[in-house]
Design a protein around this motif. Sequence first.
Motif, short mmCIF file in Angstrom:
data_model
loop_
_atom_site.label_atom_id
_atom_site.label_comp_id
_atom_site.label_asym_id
_atom_site.label_seq_id
_atom_site.Cartn_x
_atom_site.Cartn_y
_atom_site.Cartn_z
N UNK A 195 7.77 -66.37 -8.09
CA UNK A 195 7.65 -67.18 -6.75
C UNK A 195 6.49 -67.98 -6.79
N UNK A 196 5.47 -67.51 -7.49
CA UNK A 196 4.16 -68.43 -7.73
C UNK A 196 4.56 -69.58 -8.22
N UNK A 197 5.48 -69.92 -9.39
CA UNK A 197 5.76 -70.83 -9.94
C UNK A 197 6.84 -71.63 -9.83
N UNK A 198 7.67 -70.86 -8.86
CA UNK A 198 9.02 -71.32 -8.68
C UNK A 198 9.74 -71.58 -10.01
N UNK A 199 10.01 -70.33 -10.70
CA UNK A 199 10.49 -70.52 -11.98
C UNK A 199 11.19 -69.12 -11.91
N UNK A 200 12.35 -69.14 -12.93
CA UNK A 200 12.98 -67.99 -13.29
C UNK A 200 13.00 -67.66 -14.70
N UNK A 201 13.09 -66.34 -15.38
CA UNK A 201 13.18 -66.40 -16.91
C UNK A 201 14.13 -65.24 -17.00
N UNK A 202 14.66 -65.11 -18.23
CA UNK A 202 15.63 -64.24 -18.86
C UNK A 202 14.84 -62.91 -19.46
N UNK A 203 15.01 -61.87 -18.85
CA UNK A 203 14.36 -60.58 -19.02
C UNK A 203 15.39 -59.56 -19.40
N UNK A 233 19.70 -81.75 -20.03
CA UNK A 233 18.90 -83.18 -20.20
C UNK A 233 18.23 -83.60 -18.83
N UNK A 234 17.05 -83.89 -18.90
CA UNK A 234 16.09 -84.13 -17.88
C UNK A 234 15.59 -83.17 -17.15
N UNK A 235 15.63 -81.74 -17.52
CA UNK A 235 15.07 -80.87 -16.74
C UNK A 235 13.64 -80.61 -17.24
N UNK A 236 12.88 -80.91 -16.41
CA UNK A 236 11.52 -80.85 -16.79
C UNK A 236 10.80 -79.30 -16.58
N UNK A 237 11.50 -78.61 -16.19
CA UNK A 237 11.01 -77.24 -16.00
C UNK A 237 11.41 -76.31 -17.10
N UNK A 238 12.46 -76.57 -17.56
CA UNK A 238 13.32 -75.65 -18.58
C UNK A 238 13.46 -76.26 -19.87
N UNK A 239 13.50 -77.65 -19.89
CA UNK A 239 13.86 -78.20 -21.23
C UNK A 239 12.70 -78.68 -21.95
#
Length: 216
Positions: free
Chosen positions: A112-120, A170-176
């Motif tokens: 929630x702090x970075x507003x991102x998710x990751x595979x775990x 393409x164009x995903x500045x968070x995950x690409x």
Amino acid sequence: MNINILYEDEEVIVCEKPAGVAAQTRRLGQADMESLLKNYRAGKGEQPYIGVVHRLDQPVRGVMVFAKTKEAAADLSRQVQTKMADKFYYAVTDGVPEQKKGTLEDYLLRDGKTNTSKVVSKSTEGAKSARLDYEVTAQNKTNAVLRIRLDTGRHHQIRVQLANAGIPIVGDTKYNFKETMTRSGNGLLLCSYKIGFKHPKTHKKMEFEIRNPFLI
């Protein structure tokens, strides 16, 4: 801002959310679909209630359904939570998947702090299962257009799972991490092109679709 309304009755509004507009926000002065539709209803002399029953990332364009009554909101929310509502997407990937059709299954953890998710790993505390099916509908040497059906609705799910599979959007500045700006200049190349649900009052199956905006 003009709203492209695909369907409307006394219970629901189905419309196309433009890229860059939030579905719902608490930021003062920032237009979102909830406030735009409330203003639209008020302008027609109606009670300006809008029930937000599902989300669409701010950079993503596409079809959304909103409730016009609390009863409809409760029914549609239940459909979304129990996977009775169908959501389909098109995405342009940086890279081409080895298999033309497939299923991606992972466990995701939201920060929630970075507003991102990751595979775990499955055993990670707070991890939630994520599943989607995809099919390649077009490709060239460097990109592919994927038609995607979501089986679960996790935070940034499509973006995270495709990036983890080595074919980020393409164009995903968070995950690409292969690029910081899209080559096309059109932003994140992900679109929710189709939604299906049962009408909250008549229980009739309804589907709404817009054309694929991505050609490669």
